[in-house]
Write a protein that holds these residues in place. Structure first.
Motif, short mmCIF file in Angstrom:
data_model
loop_
_atom_site.label_atom_id
_atom_site.label_comp_id
_atom_site.label_asym_id
_atom_site.label_seq_id
_atom_site.Cartn_x
_atom_site.Cartn_y
_atom_site.Cartn_z
N ASN A 150 0.83 -1.20 0.00
CA ASN A 150 0.00 0.00 0.00
C ASN A 150 0.87 1.26 0.00
O ASN A 150 1.66 1.48 0.91
CB ASN A 150 -0.92 0.00 1.22
N GLY A 151 0.70 2.09 -1.01
CA GLY A 151 1.53 3.28 -1.15
C GLY A 151 1.36 4.31 -0.06
O GLY A 151 2.22 5.18 0.12
N ARG A 152 0.24 4.25 0.70
CA ARG A 152 0.01 5.26 1.73
C ARG A 152 0.22 4.72 3.15
O ARG A 152 -0.13 5.40 4.12
CB ARG A 152 -1.41 5.84 1.61
N ASN A 153 0.79 3.55 3.28
CA ASN A 153 1.01 3.01 4.62
C ASN A 153 1.84 3.95 5.49
O ASN A 153 1.68 3.98 6.72
CB ASN A 153 1.71 1.65 4.55
N PHE A 154 2.74 4.72 4.87
CA PHE A 154 3.60 5.60 5.67
C PHE A 154 2.81 6.68 6.39
O PHE A 154 3.28 7.28 7.36
CB PHE A 154 4.70 6.23 4.80
N GLU A 155 1.58 6.94 5.94
CA GLU A 155 0.73 7.95 6.57
C GLU A 155 -0.11 7.38 7.71
O GLU A 155 -0.85 8.14 8.36
CB GLU A 155 -0.22 8.56 5.54
N TYR A 156 -0.04 6.08 7.94
CA TYR A 156 -0.91 5.43 8.92
C TYR A 156 -0.11 4.93 10.13
O TYR A 156 1.08 5.19 10.25
CB TYR A 156 -1.68 4.31 8.24
N MET A 157 -0.79 4.19 11.01
CA MET A 157 -0.20 3.84 12.30
C MET A 157 -0.05 2.33 12.50
O MET A 157 -0.10 1.85 13.63
CB MET A 157 -1.03 4.44 13.42
N GLY A 158 0.12 1.58 11.42
CA GLY A 158 0.48 0.19 11.57
C GLY A 158 -0.65 -0.80 11.43
O GLY A 158 -1.76 -0.46 11.02
N GLU A 159 -0.37 -2.06 11.81
CA GLU A 159 -1.27 -3.17 11.53
C GLU A 159 -2.20 -3.52 12.68
O GLU A 159 -3.13 -4.31 12.49
CB GLU A 159 -0.46 -4.41 11.16
N ASP A 160 -1.97 -2.97 13.86
CA ASP A 160 -2.73 -3.42 15.02
C ASP A 160 -3.75 -2.37 15.46
O ASP A 160 -3.40 -1.21 15.69
CB ASP A 160 -1.80 -3.73 16.18
N PRO A 161 -5.01 -2.77 15.60
CA PRO A 161 -6.05 -1.79 15.98
C PRO A 161 -5.88 -1.20 17.36
O PRO A 161 -6.24 -0.04 17.59
CB PRO A 161 -7.35 -2.60 15.88
N HIS A 162 -5.32 -1.98 18.30
CA HIS A 162 -5.13 -1.43 19.64
C HIS A 162 -4.03 -0.38 19.65
O HIS A 162 -4.19 0.70 20.25
CB HIS A 162 -4.80 -2.54 20.65
N LEU A 163 -2.91 -0.67 19.02
CA LEU A 163 -1.82 0.30 18.96
C LEU A 163 -2.29 1.59 18.29
O LEU A 163 -2.05 2.70 18.80
CB LEU A 163 -0.63 -0.28 18.19
N ALA A 164 -2.96 1.47 17.14
CA ALA A 164 -3.44 2.66 16.44
C ALA A 164 -4.44 3.44 17.29
O ALA A 164 -4.42 4.67 17.31
CB ALA A 164 -4.07 2.26 15.10
N SER A 165 -5.30 2.73 18.02
CA SER A 165 -6.29 3.39 18.86
C SER A 165 -5.64 4.19 19.98
O SER A 165 -6.06 5.31 20.30
CB SER A 165 -7.24 2.35 19.47
N ARG A 166 -4.61 3.60 20.62
CA ARG A 166 -3.96 4.30 21.73
C ARG A 166 -3.13 5.49 21.25
O ARG A 166 -2.95 6.46 21.99
CB ARG A 166 -3.05 3.33 22.51
N MET A 167 -2.63 5.43 20.02
CA MET A 167 -1.78 6.51 19.53
C MET A 167 -2.58 7.64 18.88
O MET A 167 -2.13 8.79 18.89
CB MET A 167 -0.76 5.95 18.53
N VAL A 168 -3.76 7.35 18.35
CA VAL A 168 -4.50 8.41 17.66
C VAL A 168 -5.18 9.37 18.63
O VAL A 168 -5.31 10.56 18.34
CB VAL A 168 -5.54 7.80 16.69
N VAL A 169 -5.60 8.88 19.78
CA VAL A 169 -6.37 9.73 20.71
C VAL A 169 -5.57 10.93 21.19
O VAL A 169 -6.04 12.08 21.09
CB VAL A 169 -6.91 8.88 21.88
N PRO A 170 -4.34 10.76 21.73
CA PRO A 170 -3.60 11.94 22.17
C PRO A 170 -3.22 12.88 21.03
O PRO A 170 -3.12 14.10 21.23
CB PRO A 170 -2.36 11.36 22.87
N TYR A 171 -2.99 12.34 19.83
CA TYR A 171 -2.71 13.20 18.66
C TYR A 171 -3.87 14.17 18.46
O TYR A 171 -3.68 15.38 18.28
CB TYR A 171 -2.50 12.32 17.43
N ILE A 172 -5.09 13.64 18.49
CA ILE A 172 -6.29 14.47 18.31
C ILE A 172 -6.38 15.51 19.41
O ILE A 172 -6.64 16.70 19.15
CB ILE A 172 -7.55 13.59 18.29
N HIS A 173 -6.18 15.09 20.65
CA HIS A 173 -6.25 16.03 21.77
C HIS A 173 -5.23 17.16 21.59
O HIS A 173 -5.54 18.34 21.86
CB HIS A 173 -5.97 15.31 23.09
#
Length: 737
Positions: A150-173
């Motif tokens: 996937n050419g846009r993987n570098f813009e995302y937060m990886g393969e695991d839903p828990h890791l992505a969930s924990r990292m996206v929340v503080p970014y938004i805040h």
């Protein structure tokens, strides 16, 4: 200028009416936002309402100047604030004061496994957006890493839903603390660039709920995101930018999202579906997001004149547009009509240092045989740096994340700056890629094209390597088409431009070889056993070279962990093993179901090249025996897992302690184990700390497709504590009764 006039008018109107004690309710910030929304809405004409629902330029939508309601201005993220473009063109506007700080790509942020870094990142980039008077940042991205192509993987937060969930929340805040909306994207299932506008994704409800939606749900319910961007692809036969199930049933009704839904640029196809199926703001129609498009076509957008015509005839009720405008006004009141939001700052040294800190913490030490790293400068007289990526500008290109950075330190310059004049740093090309291309009129400003024969480049590098105390090969991917780039996927897992040959040749002439891979994706490493040290360093932004140099010489101790699995070959990923990528005849089916990344390799008993969660340090950590507070668990019980971790090395370092849960027996197939918690701790040499994790019944649940709900079945479970998905230190048994 138009926006500044609108904002000035708000102030003058408020002052004027305040003097008469007749401040309109919608301008009174002491009143509840919902009351202000209704007051503003009743003052607007139908034409003004519709105008708010679609773009008026490439990156703005109309406010209501008559009422002092300003326009909404978007900026591409999520790694930096996009340079200004012309009103109706993608080409640069030619500003001289829009050079931003380029922050590391989100793969790097995810690799920190540190929510504190995510908060810091969001706050800093939000300050940059605020200073530039943008009230919506088009990011972060949280689509799941299904395939390394996937050419846009570098813009995302990886393969695991828990890791992505924990990292996206503080970014938004962090972003929204500046009065700037985070627009989380791309909702949902945007997991490939091939056929991205036309592919219909087929998958089970369980895979949707367990793998692909959790990060979006966390963004909405925990992050309280003020905006969501729809995806280009289709799901259930409807485009995701106007998708009844995703936007109305799940996002609005189930998750209670009260923000604004923005289309991806060019992701809208129908007026009635856009009206009824959850979209609020339409952007970029009749364009592929980069080059194509009819000039000043904005009134012809699906939510423009065609929408207005159906509203006027009553075919579509005015309540439909009212609901959209409510969401847009809520966005406006939260952002550019909030007089208390900070002013922000732009292109500052502080922001550059934030980027460097995140970069240093996200770089992953994959391998370090013989402790080649860190390089001992007291014993080093000559360093050879090899590879195009050591000198190549990386912030330009890649699609919508392309940036005009205030500065970008190359790896070669970063190394030279750090080691100083006491060490001779020599450069050899080693390999050469294609010519750099400008994007949207933004060029790299460098000409590094080299058309010498491959054999000549390799011979030159190897000859120089023979007399070097250390050799640093800097390669990987770049942001050209067909690599890490929007609108394109990679064609293979291997490195381009014959880099494998260069690395193998160097390993034969110098044993002190370090390979630095710059990429947003996993790459094949057929030379992995020939090379002592490997660093995965991502796209690191403005301070890339300084961050890499810090890790190489030991100023910073590496503590990053992989946010996705590095497999040996493409068929070691479920999406490729089962033959459903990139799809055909307009459809792609996720036959691997919930078994994405490490879930797949463990199910198939495949040994990965480097595991999810893997990352080494210059110090060493010893895990003691983990314990659990009880062997039995009731529905309302919370179990505590405790593990002592000690730094038994000589340096201060950080370790990511990971907790996985496995269900021993279930009525449906389940992964061997799934990440449920993690904590990053810092320990001085000799220091020990107890790490505690809490397990609730929610950590044991799966999505039952028949019941349409999350359930946990009675039975035996295992808790795994480790340093990666495969480096497990303790296994604990417990039972749910």
């Amino acid at each position: 200028m138009k926006k500044l006039k609108s904002l000035a008018f708000v102030g003058l109107l408020t002052l004027s009416l305040s003097a008469q004690n007749k401040v309109p309710l919608y301008l009174d910030e002491s009143k509840p936002i919902e009351d202000r929304i209704e007051d503003a809405l009743k003052r607007m004409t139908l034409e003004e309402k519709v105008a708010m629902c679609h773009a008026q330029s490439k990156f703005s939508s109309a406010g209501v100047s008559r009422l002092g309601i300003p326009d909404n201005w978007m900026t591409d993220g999520p790694h930096g604030i996009r340079p200004e473009v012309l009103w109706d063109e993608w080409n640069q506007a030619g500003w001289t004061n829009d050079s931003c700080i380029a922050f590391p790509a989100l793969t790097c942020l995810a690799a920190t496994w540190n929510p504190e870094m995510s908060m810091l990142y969001g706050k800093a980039i939000g300050e940059e957006a605020r200073y530039r008077n943008k009230n919506v940042l088009l990011g972060p991205g949280v689509n799941i890493y299904r395939t390394p192509l996937n050419g846009r993987n570098f813009e995302y937060m990886g393969e695991d839903p828990h890791l992505a969930s924990r990292m996206v929340v503080p970014y938004i805040h962090g972003v929204q603390s500046n009065g700037v909306a985070a627009c989380v994207k791309h909702y949902a299932l945007n997991n490939q660039e091939v056929y991205r506008h036309s592919i219909n994704v087929n998958l089970s409800d369980r895979a949707l709920r367990e793998i692909y939606l959790p990060a979006f749900k966390a963004a909405v319910q925990e992050g309280k995101a003020w905006a969501i961007m729809g995806a280009y692809n289709l799901y259930k036969g409807q485009h995701c930018c106007h998708n009844q199930y995703l936007l109305n049933d799940i996002l609005r009704d189930e998750w209670k999202f009260d923000g604004v839904v923005v289309s991806d640029w060019g992701g809208v196809y129908d007026t009635e579906q856009s009206a009824y199926n959850g979209l609020d703001m339409e952007f970029g129609t009749w364009t592929d997001g980069l080059t194509e498009g009819k000039s000043f076509a904005y009134n012809n957008y699906f939510l423009a004149d065609p929408f207005l015509a159906q509203l006027r005839t009553g075919k579509i009720a005015e309540s439909v547009v009212d609901n959209k405008v409510r969401n847009i006004l809520r966005l406006t009141f939260r952002t550019n009509m909030n007089s208390k939001r900070p002013w922000g700052s732009f292109g500052t040294e502080e922001h550059a240092l934030v980027g460097r800190k995140i970069a240093e913490e996200g770089i992953v030490l994959l391998q370090n045989k013989g402790n080649v790293l860190p390089i001992d400068l007291n014993k080093t007289k000559k360093i050879l740096v090899v590879g195009e990526n050591a000198i190549k500008v990386m912030v330009v290109g890649g699609g919508s994340s392309s940036l005009k950075a205030k500065h970008e330190i190359s790896p070669l310059d970063g190394i030279k700056k750090r080691v100083g004049s006491s060490v001779d740093v020599v450069y050899a090309r080693g390999y050469a890629g294609e010519k750099s291309k400008a994007q949207d009129g933004l060029a790299t400003g460098q000409d590094i094209f080299d058309d010498r024969a491959e054999s000549v480049l390799i011979s030159e590098a190897c000859e120089a390597a023979k007399t070097a105390d250390a050799v640093i090969f800097v390669g990987g991917l770049n942001k050209n088409n067909g690599q890490d780039c929007e609108s394109h996927d990679r064609s293979e897992l291997g490195l381009p431009y014959g880099q494998d040959k260069v690395i193998s040749a160097l390993s034969k002439v110098n044993k002190n070889l370090v390979v630095v891979i710059i990429s947003g994706n996993a790459v094949a490493m057929p030379w992995v056993k020939e090379v002592p040290s490997i660093l995965q360093s991502w796209y690191l932004g403005s301070e890339a070279g300084n961050a890499i140099a810090s890790i190489l010489v030991g100023d910073a101790n590496p503590s990053g962990k992989l946010p996705f699995t590095f497999a040996e070959k493409l068929n070691d990923y479920g999406a490729h093993a089962l033959g459903e990528y990139p799809g055909e005849k307009g459809n792609v089916t996720y036959n691997e179901d919930i078994f994405v990344g490490y879930r797949w390799t463990e199910k198939q008993k495949i040994k990965p090249l480097f595991s999810f969660g893997h990352g080494l340090s210059y110090t060493e950590f010893a895990y003691g025996k983990a314990s659990i507070s009880s062997k039995n668990m009731g529905e309302k019980d919370i179990l505590t897992v405790t593990v002592p971790v000690k730094n038994i090395g000589q340096l201060t370092g950080k370790e990511v302690v990971q907790l996985y849960i496995g269900d021993e027996k279930c009525s449906v197939p389940r992964p061997v184990k799934e990440l449920k918690a993690f904590e990053k701790i810092s320990l001085k040499a000799g220091q020990e700390k107890n790490v505690e994790f809490k397990i609730s019944i929610d950590d044991l649940k799966f999505y039952d497709e028949n019941k349409k709900e999350w359930v946990a079945e009675n039975g035996k479970f295992k808790a795994y504590v480790g340093a990666s998905s495969t480096d497990i230190k303790s296994v604990l048994d417990f039972e749910l009764k």
